[in-house]
Design a protein around this motif. Structure first.
Motif, PDB file in Angstrom:
ATOM      1  N   ALA A 117      61.892  50.080  26.701  1.00  0.00           N
ATOM      2  CA  ALA A 117      61.570  49.129  25.632  1.00  0.00           C
ATOM      3  C   ALA A 117      62.587  49.213  24.501  1.00  0.00           C
ATOM      4  O   ALA A 117      62.954  48.189  23.911  1.00  0.00           O
ATOM      5  CB  ALA A 117      60.167  49.397  25.099  1.00  0.00           C
ATOM      6  N   ALA A 118      63.047  50.417  24.192  1.00  0.00           N
ATOM      7  CA  ALA A 118      64.036  50.580  23.127  1.00  0.00           C
ATOM      8  C   ALA A 118      65.347  49.883  23.478  1.00  0.00           C
ATOM      9  O   ALA A 118      66.059  49.391  22.588  1.00  0.00           O
ATOM     10  CB  ALA A 118      64.276  52.063  22.857  1.00  0.00           C
ATOM     11  N   ILE A 157      54.598  47.801  24.016  1.00  0.00           N
ATOM     12  CA  ILE A 157      55.716  48.636  24.477  1.00  0.00           C
ATOM     13  C   ILE A 157      55.937  48.418  25.979  1.00  0.00           C
ATOM     14  O   ILE A 157      57.074  48.229  26.425  1.00  0.00           O
ATOM     15  CB  ILE A 157      55.443  50.124  24.185  1.00  0.00           C
ATOM     16  CG1 ILE A 157      55.438  50.370  22.674  1.00  0.00           C
ATOM     17  CG2 ILE A 157      56.484  51.007  24.865  1.00  0.00           C
ATOM     18  CD1 ILE A 157      54.990  51.771  22.279  1.00  0.00           C
ATOM     19  N   ALA A 158      54.837  48.431  26.741  1.00  0.00           N
ATOM     20  CA  ALA A 158      54.957  48.217  28.189  1.00  0.00           C
ATOM     21  C   ALA A 158      55.556  46.848  28.488  1.00  0.00           C
ATOM     22  O   ALA A 158      56.411  46.698  29.371  1.00  0.00           O
ATOM     23  CB  ALA A 158      53.590  48.372  28.850  1.00  0.00           C
ATOM     24  N   ALA A 159      55.128  45.835  27.745  1.00  0.00           N
ATOM     25  CA  ALA A 159      55.648  44.481  27.956  1.00  0.00           C
ATOM     26  C   ALA A 159      57.129  44.392  27.626  1.00  0.00           C
ATOM     27  O   ALA A 159      57.893  43.657  28.270  1.00  0.00           O
ATOM     28  CB  ALA A 159      54.859  43.480  27.123  1.00  0.00           C
ATOM     29  N   ALA A 160      57.563  45.168  26.630  1.00  0.00           N
ATOM     30  CA  ALA A 160      58.962  45.117  26.196  1.00  0.00           C
ATOM     31  C   ALA A 160      59.921  45.743  27.199  1.00  0.00           C
ATOM     32  O   ALA A 160      61.139  45.597  27.062  1.00  0.00           O
ATOM     33  CB  ALA A 160      59.107  45.806  24.833  1.00  0.00           C
ATOM     34  N   THR A 161      59.404  46.409  28.221  1.00  0.00           N
ATOM     35  CA  THR A 161      60.291  46.915  29.275  1.00  0.00           C
ATOM     36  C   THR A 161      60.882  45.780  30.090  1.00  0.00           C
ATOM     37  O   THR A 161      61.906  45.961  30.757  1.00  0.00           O
ATOM     38  CB  THR A 161      59.527  47.850  30.241  1.00  0.00           C
ATOM     39  OG1 THR A 161      58.534  47.092  30.965  1.00  0.00           O
ATOM     40  CG2 THR A 161      58.873  49.001  29.509  1.00  0.00           C
ATOM     41  N   THR A 206      56.427  56.646  14.282  1.00  0.00           N
ATOM     42  CA  THR A 206      57.646  57.290  14.775  1.00  0.00           C
ATOM     43  C   THR A 206      58.119  56.633  16.071  1.00  0.00           C
ATOM     44  O   THR A 206      59.320  56.411  16.273  1.00  0.00           O
ATOM     45  CB  THR A 206      57.404  58.795  15.004  1.00  0.00           C
ATOM     46  OG1 THR A 206      56.968  59.386  13.774  1.00  0.00           O
ATOM     47  CG2 THR A 206      58.669  59.489  15.468  1.00  0.00           C
ATOM     48  N   ILE A 207      57.182  56.305  16.931  1.00  0.00           N
ATOM     49  CA  ILE A 207      57.520  55.606  18.181  1.00  0.00           C
ATOM     50  C   ILE A 207      58.143  54.250  17.864  1.00  0.00           C
ATOM     51  O   ILE A 207      59.195  53.880  18.397  1.00  0.00           O
ATOM     52  CB  ILE A 207      56.267  55.414  19.062  1.00  0.00           C
ATOM     53  CG1 ILE A 207      55.680  56.763  19.477  1.00  0.00           C
ATOM     54  CG2 ILE A 207      56.606  54.570  20.299  1.00  0.00           C
ATOM     55  CD1 ILE A 207      54.251  56.672  20.012  1.00  0.00           C
ATOM     56  N   TYR A 208      57.475  53.514  16.971  1.00  0.00           N
ATOM     57  CA  TYR A 208      57.954  52.183  16.599  1.00  0.00           C
ATOM     58  C   TYR A 208      59.361  52.248  16.008  1.00  0.00           C
ATOM     59  O   TYR A 208      60.232  51.432  16.358  1.00  0.00           O
ATOM     60  CB  TYR A 208      56.993  51.549  15.590  1.00  0.00           C
ATOM     61  CG  TYR A 208      57.507  50.256  15.018  1.00  0.00           C
ATOM     62  CD1 TYR A 208      57.334  49.052  15.691  1.00  0.00           C
ATOM     63  CD2 TYR A 208      58.193  50.244  13.802  1.00  0.00           C
ATOM     64  CE1 TYR A 208      57.839  47.869  15.175  1.00  0.00           C
ATOM     65  CE2 TYR A 208      58.695  49.069  13.277  1.00  0.00           C
ATOM     66  CZ  TYR A 208      58.513  47.885  13.962  1.00  0.00           C
ATOM     67  OH  TYR A 208      59.017  46.708  13.449  1.00  0.00           O
ATOM     68  N   SER A 209      59.600  53.185  15.128  1.00  0.00           N
ATOM     69  CA  SER A 209      60.899  53.279  14.457  1.00  0.00           C
ATOM     70  C   SER A 209      62.028  53.512  15.451  1.00  0.00           C
ATOM     71  O   SER A 209      63.117  52.933  15.321  1.00  0.00           O
ATOM     72  CB  SER A 209      60.871  54.411  13.421  1.00  0.00           C
ATOM     73  OG  SER A 209      59.951  54.121  12.394  1.00  0.00           O
ATOM     74  N   ALA A 210      61.764  54.350  16.447  1.00  0.00           N
ATOM     75  CA  ALA A 210      62.790  54.611  17.465  1.00  0.00           C
ATOM     76  C   ALA A 210      63.077  53.361  18.290  1.00  0.00           C
ATOM     77  O   ALA A 210      64.233  53.061  18.611  1.00  0.00           O
ATOM     78  CB  ALA A 210      62.344  55.761  18.368  1.00  0.00           C
ATOM     79  N   ILE A 211      62.030  52.620  18.624  1.00  0.00           N
ATOM     80  CA  ILE A 211      62.232  51.381  19.389  1.00  0.00           C
ATOM     81  C   ILE A 211      62.938  50.340  18.525  1.00  0.00           C
ATOM     82  O   ILE A 211      63.826  49.619  18.990  1.00  0.00           O
ATOM     83  CB  ILE A 211      60.882  50.853  19.916  1.00  0.00           C
ATOM     84  CG1 ILE A 211      60.310  51.823  20.957  1.00  0.00           C
ATOM     85  CG2 ILE A 211      61.044  49.454  20.534  1.00  0.00           C
ATOM     86  CD1 ILE A 211      58.914  51.475  21.437  1.00  0.00           C
ATOM     87  N   ARG A 213      65.123  50.805  16.135  1.00  0.00           N
ATOM     88  CA  ARG A 213      66.555  51.093  15.997  1.00  0.00           C
ATOM     89  C   ARG A 213      67.258  51.209  17.359  1.00  0.00           C
ATOM     90  O   ARG A 213      68.424  51.565  17.433  1.00  0.00           O
ATOM     91  CB  ARG A 213      66.776  52.357  15.176  1.00  0.00           C
ATOM     92  CG  ARG A 213      66.291  53.643  15.781  1.00  0.00           C
ATOM     93  CD  ARG A 213      66.639  54.846  14.900  1.00  0.00           C
ATOM     94  NE  ARG A 213      66.180  56.097  15.495  1.00  0.00           N
ATOM     95  CZ  ARG A 213      65.004  56.670  15.264  1.00  0.00           C
ATOM     96  NH1 ARG A 213      64.161  56.096  14.419  1.00  0.00           N
ATOM     97  NH2 ARG A 213      64.674  57.807  15.859  1.00  0.00           N
ATOM     98  N   GLN A 214      66.509  50.899  18.404  1.00  0.00           N
ATOM     99  CA  GLN A 214      67.014  50.898  19.777  1.00  0.00           C
ATOM    100  C   GLN A 214      67.605  52.265  20.165  1.00  0.00           C
ATOM    101  O   GLN A 214      68.715  52.381  20.681  1.00  0.00           O
ATOM    102  CB  GLN A 214      68.029  49.780  19.989  1.00  0.00           C
ATOM    103  CG  GLN A 214      67.373  48.393  19.813  1.00  0.00           C
ATOM    104  CD  GLN A 214      68.238  47.258  20.276  1.00  0.00           C
ATOM    105  OE1 GLN A 214      69.306  47.032  19.705  1.00  0.00           O
ATOM    106  NE2 GLN A 214      67.801  46.551  21.315  1.00  0.00           N
ATOM    107  N   ASP A 215      66.772  53.267  19.949  1.00  0.00           N
ATOM    108  CA  ASP A 215      67.103  54.647  20.284  1.00  0.00           C
ATOM    109  C   ASP A 215      66.223  55.072  21.460  1.00  0.00           C
ATOM    110  O   ASP A 215      65.095  55.555  21.263  1.00  0.00           O
ATOM    111  CB  ASP A 215      66.835  55.541  19.061  1.00  0.00           C
ATOM    112  CG  ASP A 215      67.022  57.029  19.360  1.00  0.00           C
ATOM    113  OD1 ASP A 215      67.428  57.382  20.483  1.00  0.00           O
ATOM    114  OD2 ASP A 215      66.726  57.839  18.461  1.00  0.00           O
ATOM    115  N   PRO A 216      66.667  54.886  22.699  1.00  0.00           N
ATOM    116  CA  PRO A 216      65.807  55.156  23.856  1.00  0.00           C
ATOM    117  C   PRO A 216      65.361  56.608  23.982  1.00  0.00           C
ATOM    118  O   PRO A 216      64.197  56.874  24.294  1.00  0.00           O
ATOM    119  CB  PRO A 216      66.660  54.720  25.046  1.00  0.00           C
ATOM    120  CG  PRO A 216      68.062  54.697  24.557  1.00  0.00           C
ATOM    121  CD  PRO A 216      67.992  54.366  23.111  1.00  0.00           C
ATOM    122  N   GLU A 217      66.263  57.544  23.744  1.00  0.00           N
ATOM    123  CA  GLU A 217      65.886  58.954  23.847  1.00  0.00           C
ATOM    124  C   GLU A 217      64.879  59.322  22.754  1.00  0.00           C
ATOM    125  O   GLU A 217      63.928  60.081  22.987  1.00  0.00           O
ATOM    126  CB  GLU A 217      67.114  59.853  23.759  1.00  0.00           C
ATOM    127  CG  GLU A 217      68.050  59.752  24.960  1.00  0.00           C
ATOM    128  CD  GLU A 217      67.435  60.289  26.251  1.00  0.00           C
ATOM    129  OE1 GLU A 217      66.338  60.896  26.195  1.00  0.00           O
ATOM    130  OE2 GLU A 217      68.051  60.093  27.318  1.00  0.00           O
TER     131      GLU A 217
END
Length: 247
Positions: A117-118, A157-161, A206-211, A213-217
């Motif tokens: 998703a990220a 999140i699942a849909a964004a994959t 925290t999950i949202y912020s990583a997605i 900024r497109q930070d997959p790890e």
């Protein structure tokens, strides 16, 4: 020979016991594709159950695609019925160990979903995550629960994959677990309750912020931390009916 069902797991409903017995015969090849199952009366005589139990068991086997029924002829084993569809018995989720096992599947599934998703999310998908997160936050501050918003956040999140199978699997697992694993807040009141829920929502943020900024790890690590925490809270709770959130 009469086979009394109570010799099996006594805590299981009789219909489930009969479903398990017939499914085992189908998967072992004792009943093959196209075979007609024993008649209602034969099953009543063999297993010592009522006609209602037999009919419920056959309906369950039909619902999971193992048999078909023909008016006046009975039930027949379907092609490839020995390959059982993935299914979780909702009644087993009352046991803590079983709920934890399903949550571990969610951890694996959603860690990869967050990673993808990220990378793949678009602005509209990100907006849906933000909307769900804002709804959860507002509910916490109002002293309310937000199970639907929690489910919507993880579903987004699942849909964004961009992979429909992630969404289908999460929709199944998430809808089973999230409503059952919410804390019964009898021991938490006022500020303590709100503080606890704020901590859960901080994990979502925290999950949202990583997605965002497109930070997959980072997204993968954040959702693993969140769901591992849910698993730990579940273990600590003891009685599943009074345990912490899994969302």
């Amino acid at each position: 020979m009469r086979m009394v069902m109570t010799a099996r797991r006594r805590r299981d409903p009789l219909a489930k016991q009969l479903v398990d017995a017939l499914a085992e015969r189908i998967s072992s090849g004792q009943f093959k594709s196209g075979d007609r199952l024993p008649s209602e009366q034969d099953l009543i005589d063999e297993f010592g159950v009522s006609r209602t139990v037999v009919r419920e068991a056959i309906a369950n086997l039909k619902a999971v695609g193992m048999v078909s029924t023909r008016q006046g002829l009975g039930a027949f084993v379907l092609r490839d019925a020995a390959i059982l569809p993935f299914r979780i018995e909702e009644s087993t989720l009352e046991a803590v160990n079983e709920a934890i096992s399903v949550l571990e599947v969610r951890i694996s599934l959603e860690s990869e979903a967050a990673y993808l998703a990220a990378i793949r999310r678009d602005d509209a998908q990100l907006a849906r995550m933000r909307e769900a997160l804002d709804t959860m936050t507002a509910a916490v501050e109002a002293g309310e629960d937000a199970i639907d918003a929690d489910l919507a956040f993880h579903s987004a999140i699942a849909a964004a994959t961009g992979n429909k199978h992630f969404l289908a699997l999460f929709s199944y697992l998430g809808s089973l677990l999230i409503p059952r694993a919410r804390v019964r807040y009898g021991h938490l009141e006022g500020d303590s309750r709100r503080q606890y829920l704020r901590r859960i929502n901080d994990e979502h943020q925290t999950i949202y912020s990583a997605i965002e900024r497109q930070d997959p790890e980072g997204a993968r690590a954040a959702i693993r931390l969140h769901l591992n925490g849910s698993r730990d809270r579940l273990r600590a709770g003891g009685d599943f009916k009074a345990t912490a959130a899994t969302g």
